[in-house]
Motif scaffolding. Structure first.
Motif, PDB file in Angstrom:
ATOM      1  N   TYR A 197       0.840  -1.192   0.000  1.00 15.48           N
ATOM      2  CA  TYR A 197       0.000   0.000   0.000  1.00 15.48           C
ATOM      3  C   TYR A 197       0.884   1.254   0.000  1.00 15.48           C
ATOM      4  O   TYR A 197       0.606   2.218  -0.704  1.00 15.48           O
ATOM      5  CB  TYR A 197      -0.938  -0.002   1.204  1.00 15.48           C
ATOM      6  CG  TYR A 197      -1.835   1.201   1.265  1.00 15.48           C
ATOM      7  CD1 TYR A 197      -2.921   1.319   0.406  1.00 15.48           C
ATOM      8  CD2 TYR A 197      -1.601   2.219   2.169  1.00 15.48           C
ATOM      9  CE1 TYR A 197      -3.740   2.423   0.448  1.00 15.48           C
ATOM     10  CE2 TYR A 197      -2.424   3.329   2.212  1.00 15.48           C
ATOM     11  CZ  TYR A 197      -3.491   3.426   1.357  1.00 15.48           C
ATOM     12  OH  TYR A 197      -4.304   4.523   1.406  1.00 15.48           O
ATOM     13  N   ALA A 198       1.960   1.222   0.777  1.00 15.58           N
ATOM     14  CA  ALA A 198       2.892   2.360   0.796  1.00 15.58           C
ATOM     15  C   ALA A 198       3.548   2.533  -0.577  1.00 15.58           C
ATOM     16  O   ALA A 198       3.712   3.663  -1.053  1.00 15.58           O
ATOM     17  CB  ALA A 198       3.946   2.160   1.880  1.00 15.58           C
ATOM     18  N   TYR A 199       3.927   1.431  -1.231  1.00 19.41           N
ATOM     19  CA  TYR A 199       4.489   1.519  -2.582  1.00 19.41           C
ATOM     20  C   TYR A 199       3.489   2.147  -3.549  1.00 19.41           C
ATOM     21  O   TYR A 199       3.844   2.966  -4.391  1.00 19.41           O
ATOM     22  CB  TYR A 199       4.869   0.135  -3.110  1.00 19.41           C
ATOM     23  CG  TYR A 199       6.173  -0.409  -2.590  1.00 19.41           C
ATOM     24  CD1 TYR A 199       7.262   0.416  -2.330  1.00 19.41           C
ATOM     25  CD2 TYR A 199       6.335  -1.773  -2.378  1.00 19.41           C
ATOM     26  CE1 TYR A 199       8.451  -0.090  -1.867  1.00 19.41           C
ATOM     27  CE2 TYR A 199       7.521  -2.289  -1.915  1.00 19.41           C
ATOM     28  CZ  TYR A 199       8.576  -1.444  -1.661  1.00 19.41           C
ATOM     29  OH  TYR A 199       9.748  -1.954  -1.202  1.00 19.41           O
ATOM     30  N   MET A 200       2.228   1.753  -3.433  1.00 17.99           N
ATOM     31  CA  MET A 200       1.198   2.274  -4.319  1.00 17.99           C
ATOM     32  C   MET A 200       1.007   3.775  -4.097  1.00 17.99           C
ATOM     33  O   MET A 200       0.891   4.544  -5.057  1.00 17.99           O
ATOM     34  CB  MET A 200      -0.124   1.551  -4.068  1.00 17.99           C
ATOM     35  CG  MET A 200      -1.256   1.999  -4.953  1.00 17.99           C
ATOM     36  SD  MET A 200      -2.821   1.220  -4.551  1.00 17.99           S
ATOM     37  CE  MET A 200      -3.153   1.928  -2.939  1.00 17.99           C
ATOM     38  N   MET A 201       0.994   4.206  -2.849  1.00 17.27           N
ATOM     39  CA  MET A 201       0.832   5.628  -2.562  1.00 17.27           C
ATOM     40  C   MET A 201       2.038   6.433  -3.058  1.00 17.27           C
ATOM     41  O   MET A 201       1.883   7.545  -3.557  1.00 17.27           O
ATOM     42  CB  MET A 201       0.619   5.846  -1.065  1.00 17.27           C
ATOM     43  CG  MET A 201      -0.674   5.258  -0.550  1.00 17.27           C
ATOM     44  SD  MET A 201      -2.133   5.785  -1.465  1.00 17.27           S
ATOM     45  CE  MET A 201      -2.211   7.492  -1.014  1.00 17.27           C
ATOM     46  N   GLU A 202       3.232   5.879  -2.931  1.00 17.10           N
ATOM     47  CA  GLU A 202       4.421   6.551  -3.448  1.00 17.10           C
ATOM     48  C   GLU A 202       4.328   6.711  -4.963  1.00 17.10           C
ATOM     49  O   GLU A 202       4.657   7.767  -5.507  1.00 17.10           O
ATOM     50  CB  GLU A 202       5.665   5.751  -3.078  1.00 17.10           C
ATOM     51  CG  GLU A 202       6.939   6.342  -3.622  1.00 17.10           C
ATOM     52  CD  GLU A 202       8.134   5.426  -3.479  1.00 17.10           C
ATOM     53  OE1 GLU A 202       9.249   5.888  -3.760  1.00 17.10           O
ATOM     54  OE2 GLU A 202       7.958   4.261  -3.106  1.00 17.10           O
ATOM     55  N   TYR A 203       3.860   5.683  -5.642  1.00 13.55           N
ATOM     56  CA  TYR A 203       3.722   5.738  -7.097  1.00 13.55           C
ATOM     57  C   TYR A 203       2.710   6.801  -7.502  1.00 13.55           C
ATOM     58  O   TYR A 203       2.921   7.551  -8.456  1.00 13.55           O
ATOM     59  CB  TYR A 203       3.310   4.366  -7.632  1.00 13.55           C
ATOM     60  CG  TYR A 203       3.100   4.337  -9.116  1.00 13.55           C
ATOM     61  CD1 TYR A 203       4.187   4.406  -9.985  1.00 13.55           C
ATOM     62  CD2 TYR A 203       1.828   4.249  -9.660  1.00 13.55           C
ATOM     63  CE1 TYR A 203       4.009   4.388 -11.358  1.00 13.55           C
ATOM     64  CE2 TYR A 203       1.637   4.226 -11.027  1.00 13.55           C
ATOM     65  CZ  TYR A 203       2.723   4.291 -11.868  1.00 13.55           C
ATOM     66  OH  TYR A 203       2.544   4.275 -13.210  1.00 13.55           O
ATOM     67  N   ARG A 204       1.600   6.890  -6.766  1.00  9.71           N
ATOM     68  CA  ARG A 204       0.587   7.894  -7.088  1.00  9.71           C
ATOM     69  C   ARG A 204       1.135   9.305  -6.882  1.00  9.71           C
ATOM     70  O   ARG A 204       0.876  10.205  -7.677  1.00  9.71           O
ATOM     71  CB  ARG A 204      -0.660   7.691  -6.238  1.00  9.71           C
ATOM     72  CG  ARG A 204      -1.480   6.511  -6.690  1.00  9.71           C
ATOM     73  CD  ARG A 204      -2.737   6.389  -5.894  1.00  9.71           C
ATOM     74  NE  ARG A 204      -3.525   5.270  -6.376  1.00  9.71           N
ATOM     75  CZ  ARG A 204      -4.709   4.971  -5.901  1.00  9.71           C
ATOM     76  NH1 ARG A 204      -5.242   5.697  -4.942  1.00  9.71           N
ATOM     77  NH2 ARG A 204      -5.370   3.951  -6.383  1.00  9.71           N
ATOM     78  N   ALA A 205       1.875   9.515  -5.811  1.00 12.59           N
ATOM     79  CA  ALA A 205       2.464  10.835  -5.568  1.00 12.59           C
ATOM     80  C   ALA A 205       3.465  11.170  -6.671  1.00 12.59           C
ATOM     81  O   ALA A 205       3.537  12.311  -7.137  1.00 12.59           O
ATOM     82  CB  ALA A 205       3.133  10.869  -4.203  1.00 12.59           C
ATOM     83  N   GLU A 206       4.237  10.179  -7.090  1.00 13.89           N
ATOM     84  CA  GLU A 206       5.193  10.397  -8.168  1.00 13.89           C
ATOM     85  C   GLU A 206       4.477  10.762  -9.464  1.00 13.89           C
ATOM     86  O   GLU A 206       4.926  11.634 -10.214  1.00 13.89           O
ATOM     87  CB  GLU A 206       6.026   9.135  -8.360  1.00 13.89           C
ATOM     88  CG  GLU A 206       7.118   9.258  -9.385  1.00 13.89           C
ATOM     89  CD  GLU A 206       7.936   7.983  -9.525  1.00 13.89           C
ATOM     90  OE1 GLU A 206       8.727   7.905 -10.472  1.00 13.89           O
ATOM     91  OE2 GLU A 206       7.777   7.066  -8.691  1.00 13.89           O
ATOM     92  N   LEU A 207       3.345  10.126  -9.723  1.00 16.77           N
ATOM     93  CA  LEU A 207       2.569  10.440 -10.919  1.00 16.77           C
ATOM     94  C   LEU A 207       2.056  11.877 -10.887  1.00 16.77           C
ATOM     95  O   LEU A 207       2.095  12.584 -11.904  1.00 16.77           O
ATOM     96  CB  LEU A 207       1.380   9.486 -11.037  1.00 16.77           C
ATOM     97  CG  LEU A 207       1.567   8.292 -11.949  1.00 16.77           C
ATOM     98  CD1 LEU A 207       0.373   7.362 -11.869  1.00 16.77           C
ATOM     99  CD2 LEU A 207       1.797   8.716 -13.360  1.00 16.77           C
ATOM    100  N   VAL A 208       1.584  12.323  -9.729  1.00 17.15           N
ATOM    101  CA  VAL A 208       1.089  13.697  -9.606  1.00 17.15           C
ATOM    102  C   VAL A 208       2.213  14.686  -9.881  1.00 17.15           C
ATOM    103  O   VAL A 208       2.041  15.658 -10.617  1.00 17.15           O
ATOM    104  CB  VAL A 208       0.472  13.926  -8.212  1.00 17.15           C
ATOM    105  CG1 VAL A 208       0.244  15.388  -7.940  1.00 17.15           C
ATOM    106  CG2 VAL A 208      -0.829  13.158  -8.084  1.00 17.15           C
ATOM    107  N   LEU A 209       3.386  14.435  -9.301  1.00 15.70           N
ATOM    108  CA  LEU A 209       4.529  15.329  -9.545  1.00 15.70           C
ATOM    109  C   LEU A 209       4.953  15.302 -11.008  1.00 15.70           C
ATOM    110  O   LEU A 209       5.350  16.323 -11.574  1.00 15.70           O
ATOM    111  CB  LEU A 209       5.696  14.946  -8.638  1.00 15.70           C
ATOM    112  CG  LEU A 209       5.471  15.200  -7.153  1.00 15.70           C
ATOM    113  CD1 LEU A 209       6.643  14.674  -6.342  1.00 15.70           C
ATOM    114  CD2 LEU A 209       5.256  16.673  -6.896  1.00 15.70           C
TER     115      LEU A 209
END
Length: 98
Positions: free
Chosen positions: A33-45
């Motif tokens: 779940y933490a990996y998924m949230m990191e990926y989503r934040a990276e996508l937003v940036l």
């Protein structure tokens, strides 16, 4: 008098292994779940880094049409900081020819 049946020693080991499996599954789910949230934040940036140049291009085009390119805002004296310079540049409206 009633007798209590003896516990099967294998059943406590089975319960312990089941609890361990649940703990491992909970940890793995939280990590992914933490990996998924990191990926989503990276996508937003990543999206923001792609759209900022377009936004600033629109701002620059609007500034080019208006023809106003002064370094200081109109009607004020301002302290400008250029790059990583430690000494500020003092400009007045007379220096800019306004």
């Amino acid at each position: 008098m009633t007798t209590v049946p003896a516990r099967d020693p294998d059943s406590s080991a089975l319960v312990h292994s089941f609890q361990r499996a649940l703990t491992i599954a909970r940890i793995l789910l939280s990590v992914y779940y933490a990996y998924m949230m990191e990926y989503r934040a990276e996508l937003v940036l990543w999206v923001l880094s792609g759209t900022f140049p377009l936004i600033f291009m629109g701002l620059w085009a609007q500034a080019a049409q208006s023809g106003h390119f002064s370094s200081c805002p109109q009607g004020t004296d301002t302290v400008l900081s250029v790059g990583f310079s430690s000494s500020p540049i003092y400009c007045s409206l007379g220096d800019l020819g306004i």
